[in-house]
Design an enzyme around this catalytic site. Structure first.
Site, PDB file in Angstrom:
ATOM      1  N   ASP A  56       0.818  -1.218   0.000  1.00  0.00           N
ATOM      2  CA  ASP A  56       0.000   0.000   0.000  1.00  0.00           C
ATOM      3  C   ASP A  56       0.846   1.259   0.000  1.00  0.00           C
ATOM      4  OD1 ASP A  56       0.772  -0.743   2.670  1.00  0.00           O
ATOM      5  OD2 ASP A  56      -0.653   0.719   3.460  1.00  0.00           O
TER       6      ASP A  56
ATOM      7  N   GLU B 218       0.092  -1.310   5.611  1.00  0.00           N
ATOM      8  CA  GLU B 218       1.194  -0.908   6.481  1.00  0.00           C
ATOM      9  C   GLU B 218       1.035   0.530   6.931  1.00  0.00           C
ATOM     10  OE1 GLU B 218       5.197   0.773   7.481  1.00  0.00           O
ATOM     11  OE2 GLU B 218       3.773   1.397   5.932  1.00  0.00           O
TER      12      GLU B 218
END
Length: 480
Positions: free
Chosen positions: A78, A145
């Site tokens: 991400d 994350e």
């Protein structure tokens, strides 16, 4: 031909550009996760995808490396999605518009996602090249994350054989990271009542701030737009008659917000008084941030008389107390490591949802008891102001390992390749290494990466020459 097709190493930039063409903001990683799964299947590699869209790809050791310890290459899928006000990109469905400026790759009007797309690109390029000598490789790509490391927390490490990790989620070449802070996200909700009032509607804006990463750049003392607008509103509340309609600032709790907007209603004949107070408040704050944020500004724009729904007076007072009484920025510096922030928090998001004011903080500390104490301090203030708080994404610190064969090897190889000693440091930003260390016994881990600037902002840049040097460094680590 892609925009990056002429850059070296070709394989890394090929995959980086393809990844940038896939929307992959936090919480929207299924498409990029599926892309990685398809990559592995086409090459006959072992692949495991879980319900959190984490992906593990394994490639067996090349000839003469069968007896070597498996190596885990790790990064996250991400990216932080920030864009300029005039940018039309929809992060849910659009890819990025890449460009090259000298030695840097950037994205037009948005964050680049070099954090951490370059890690995934490094790993895919290695897995795709059968000429590279290597031990068994296990590429671990995690999700979410940037919003609490939820993917790493959900990761089933039983599919892994390795106990040695190259985490490729750092942004400064020549720095080997060996420890990081733990952290969590705090969401504060203040329910409020609305009442109808007549007055002159105005928009108060704080902008021109540099922003940045709430961990790696919290030590730079940059202004937080949400906190600064709260200060201006509090100054107004002392000597002017106004009501709050709406407030909005920041998009991610782990990014220092660059701008914040509040719609207010000026009651009675208050325009000149409000303009004077705003100017005085701005002059005071401008002096405080003249070095860190020289472009900082406070703007007031009126829209004419109207009748509208505003915060009830007592709820406005609760909101202003939360905005100004809660700490923000550095709380404590480390006594063990000079220059290292030990504990901090960042008011990354503030917004109005129906009849609820939402504040989101990123809290970090390398000392778990300090993190717990700070959370409790916030909880006490929140309770006094009739608000509620919930904690999400709690993750552990990554503690320094005194005996690390991986660290010793990486230092030696770096000196041989580049003729200089790398810096070995711990950082205040969060990394997934702490979570992996809690799941994999005797984990030996190092974090590294190429030079990046402006991560989590629309000024994010990734160095082309540094990517090539780091590529050669990683290949040498694999070979040896």
């Amino acid at each position: 031909m892609g925009i990056l097709s002429e850059l070296k190493p070709a394989g890394v930039w090929k995959y980086f550009e393809e990844l940038c063409g896939i929307p992959h903001g936090s919480g929207n990683e299924k498409a990029i996760s599926d892309y990685c799964v398809e990559f592995a299947r086409k090459r006959g590699l072992f692949v495991h995808q879980d319900a959190a869209w984490n992906v593990v790809i394994a490639k067996e050791a090349s000839a003469e490396y069968e007896d070597k310890e498996p190596l885990i290459l790790q990064g996250h899928l991400d990216m932080v999605c920030e864009k300029k006000q005039d940018c039309g990109i929809d992060f849910e469905k659009d890819g990025l518009c890449l460009g090259i400026d000298g030695d840097y790759v950037y994205a037009e009007g948005t964050t680049l996602g070099g954090d951490d797309g370059i890690a995934v690109a490094f790993a895919l390029a290695i897995l795709d090249d059968d000429s590279i000598p290597h031990p068994r490789l296990e590429a671990v790509f995690t999700t979410s994350e940037e919003v609490g490391m939820n993917g790493a927390s959900a990761l089933d490490t039983s599919v892994l054989k390795g106990h040695t990790v190259l985490n490729l989620d750092s942004e400064e070449e020549g720095v080997l990271l060996t420890g990081c802070a733990g952290g969590c996200s705090a969401g504060i909700r203040l329910p409020f009542q609305r009442e109808k009032k007549k007055g002159i509607k105005a928009t108060l804006t704080v902008n021109g701030l540099k922003g940045g990463h709430s961990g790696a750049e919290i030590d730079k003392g940059r202004g937080n737009a949400n906190r600064l607008l709260g200060t201006v509103l509090a100054d107004l509340h002392k000597d002017a008659s106004y009501a709050l309609i709406h407030i909005s600032g920041g998009q991610k709790d782990n990014a220092i917000p660059r701008e914040c907007h509040a719609e207010i209603l000026l009651l009675e004949d208050q325009l000149q008084n409000v303009e004077k107070i705003c100017a005085t408040s701005y002059e005071r704050l401008k002096q405080e941030y003249k070095v860190t944020d020289p472009e900082f500004s406070v703007q007031l724009r009126t829209e004419g008389a109207q009748e509208t729904w505003v915060f009830a007076k007592k709820d406005l007072e609760h909101a202003l107390t939360l905005l100004t009484a809660l700490p923000n920025g550095i709380v404590c510096m480390s006594e063990d490591i000079p220059g290292l922030v030990q504990t901090s928090l960042n008011l990354g998001v503030i917004k109005t949802e129906d009849q609820t004011l939402l504040l989101r903080y990123s809290i970090r500390s390398s000392v778990s008891t300090e993190k717990e104490s700070l959370v409790e301090q916030i909880r006490q203030v929140v309770g006094q102001e009739e608000a509620m708080m919930e904690i999400n994404g709690d993750y552990p610190a990554w503690e320094y390992r005194k005996d690390s064969p991986l660290r010793d090897d990486c230092i030696r190889i770096y000196k041989e390749l580049f003729g200089t000693e790398p810096r070995v440091e711990a950082i205040h930003a969060g990394l997934e290494c702490g979570i992996l260390a809690s799941k994999i016994p005797n984990l030996d881990c190092i974090s590294m990466g190429p030079d990046m600037i402006g991560i989590h902002t629309t000024e994010e840049r990734l160095s082309i020459s540094s990517v090539e040097r780091m590529w050669n460094y990683i290949l040498e680590i694999l070979k040896r």
